[in-house]
Write a protein that holds these residues in place. Structure first.
Motif, mmCIF file in Angstrom:
data_model
loop_
_atom_site.group_PDB
_atom_site.id
_atom_site.type_symbol
_atom_site.label_atom_id
_atom_site.label_comp_id
_atom_site.label_asym_id
_atom_site.label_seq_id
_atom_site.Cartn_x
_atom_site.Cartn_y
_atom_site.Cartn_z
ATOM 1 N N SER A 3 0.854 -1.187 0.000
ATOM 2 C CA SER A 3 0.000 0.000 0.000
ATOM 3 C C SER A 3 0.885 1.229 0.000
ATOM 4 O O SER A 3 1.957 1.240 0.608
ATOM 5 C CB SER A 3 -0.883 0.026 1.249
ATOM 6 O OG SER A 3 -1.771 -1.049 1.252
ATOM 7 N N ASP A 126 -5.053 1.799 9.126
ATOM 8 C CA ASP A 126 -5.254 0.351 9.063
ATOM 9 C C ASP A 126 -6.246 -0.033 7.967
ATOM 10 O O ASP A 126 -6.057 -1.025 7.271
ATOM 11 C CB ASP A 126 -5.753 -0.191 10.405
ATOM 12 C CG ASP A 126 -4.695 -0.157 11.491
ATOM 13 O OD1 ASP A 126 -3.492 -0.008 11.166
ATOM 14 O OD2 ASP A 126 -5.070 -0.272 12.673
ATOM 15 N N THR A 127 -7.298 0.754 7.795
ATOM 16 C CA THR A 127 -8.294 0.417 6.775
ATOM 17 C C THR A 127 -7.753 0.622 5.373
ATOM 18 O O THR A 127 -8.031 -0.186 4.489
ATOM 19 C CB THR A 127 -9.608 1.210 6.940
ATOM 20 O OG1 THR A 127 -9.366 2.592 6.758
ATOM 21 C CG2 THR A 127 -10.250 0.954 8.290
ATOM 22 N N ALA A 129 -4.713 0.356 4.509
ATOM 23 C CA ALA A 129 -3.656 -0.633 4.291
ATOM 24 C C ALA A 129 -4.225 -1.954 3.787
ATOM 25 O O ALA A 129 -3.497 -2.794 3.282
ATOM 26 C CB ALA A 129 -2.874 -0.859 5.579
ATOM 27 N N ASP A 130 -5.528 -2.139 3.916
ATOM 28 C CA ASP A 130 -6.167 -3.379 3.487
ATOM 29 C C ASP A 130 -6.481 -3.381 1.998
ATOM 30 O O ASP A 130 -7.597 -3.667 1.580
ATOM 31 C CB ASP A 130 -7.463 -3.622 4.285
ATOM 32 C CG ASP A 130 -7.198 -4.051 5.713
ATOM 33 O OD1 ASP A 130 -6.087 -4.531 5.985
ATOM 34 O OD2 ASP A 130 -8.102 -3.910 6.541
ATOM 35 N N GLY A 131 -5.509 -3.024 1.177
ATOM 36 C CA GLY A 131 -5.660 -3.189 -0.249
ATOM 37 C C GLY A 131 -6.210 -2.016 -1.020
ATOM 38 O O GLY A 131 -6.734 -2.203 -2.113
ATOM 39 N N ARG A 175 3.008 -2.943 4.048
ATOM 40 C CA ARG A 175 1.958 -3.950 4.047
ATOM 41 C C ARG A 175 1.883 -4.585 5.422
ATOM 42 O O ARG A 175 2.849 -4.536 6.184
ATOM 43 C CB ARG A 175 2.187 -4.992 2.971
ATOM 44 C CG ARG A 175 3.468 -5.766 3.103
ATOM 45 C CD ARG A 175 3.550 -6.912 2.098
ATOM 46 N NE ARG A 175 4.111 -6.595 0.829
ATOM 47 C CZ ARG A 175 5.391 -6.426 0.567
ATOM 48 N NH1 ARG A 175 6.265 -6.507 1.533
ATOM 49 N NH2 ARG A 175 5.817 -6.176 -0.632
ATOM 50 N N LEU A 176 0.734 -5.111 5.734
ATOM 51 C CA LEU A 176 0.499 -5.789 7.004
ATOM 52 C C LEU A 176 0.896 -4.948 8.218
ATOM 53 O O LEU A 176 1.476 -5.438 9.171
ATOM 54 C CB LEU A 176 1.236 -7.134 7.043
ATOM 55 C CG LEU A 176 0.856 -8.131 5.945
ATOM 56 C CD1 LEU A 176 1.755 -9.340 5.977
ATOM 57 C CD2 LEU A 176 -0.605 -8.530 6.084
ATOM 58 N N GLY A 177 0.606 -3.660 8.162
ATOM 59 C CA GLY A 177 0.853 -2.787 9.307
ATOM 60 C C GLY A 177 2.295 -2.375 9.496
ATOM 61 O O GLY A 177 2.641 -1.758 10.495
#
Length: 188
Positions: A3, A126-127, A129-131, A175-177
């Motif tokens: 992201s 966080d939201t 980062a989810d694609g 990615r993944l936080g």
């Protein structure tokens, strides 16, 4: 998938020049001119959003962006200090201002604490980062500070140690936080 998030701070306003808590004023002529000069310099994005403030909306428009308001990117609620200069607040409520600057949980202005802003913006990060792919957000400087604090896992006291000048970019990739942060690139 990686992201990418670009946070662009708004152009200059009279409130910013006067070190005044934002009161909804528009960009000044020089701020608008500088933003317009940077139009077309940004990459394509999958999502373009902005803080629902006058100066962020106007900056996005001047940059040629069709940005949607993002409620989680609302400016820090300065409560009763809204529209006051930092000097006025310091003269009238020096202890309250000192407490607010020292304690991330404090909100003596009856608005929002630094911790609350960091938490709110952290949830937004966080939201996306989810694609969401590439995200461009025109966001108030305090929101860029909060994103840096959360992305790096820094203590909230670092919030006041991050300068975000007008029309600069804070870039995150990860990615993944897990984020990498690039600070302070000027637009244009």
């Amino acid at each position: 998938m990686t992201s990418r998030v670009m946070l662009i701070s708004p152009a200059i306003t009279e409130a910013l020049r006067e070190a005044r808590f934002d009161d909804g004023c528009s960009l000044d002529a020089s701020g608008r001119r500088l933003a317009e000069a940077a139009a077309g310099t940004l990459p394509a994005a999958d999502l373009v959003v902005c803080s629902p403030t006058v100066r962020c909306r106007e900056t996005a428009a001047a940059l040629g962006l069709r940005a949607e308001d993002a409620a989680p990117l609302a400016a820090l609620d300065a409560g009763r200090w809204r529209g006051s200069t930092l000097a006025d607040v310091s003269a009238k409520e020096p202890e309250s201002l000192a407490r607010w600057l020292a304690d991330p949980e404090s909100a003596p202005h009856d608005g929002e604490s630094v911790r609350a802003v960091c938490d709110r913006v952290g949830r937004w990060l966080d939201t996306v980062a989810d694609g969401a792919g590439r995200v461009i957000a025109v966001a108030e400087p305090e929101l860029a500070r909060a994103v840096v604090v959360r992305a790096l896992g820094a203590p909230e006291s670092a919030f006041w140690r991050t300068d975000v000048p007008p029309l600069t970019v804070v870039e995150l990739s990860g990615r993944l936080g897990r984020w990498n942060v690039r600070l302070g690139r000027a637009l244009g």
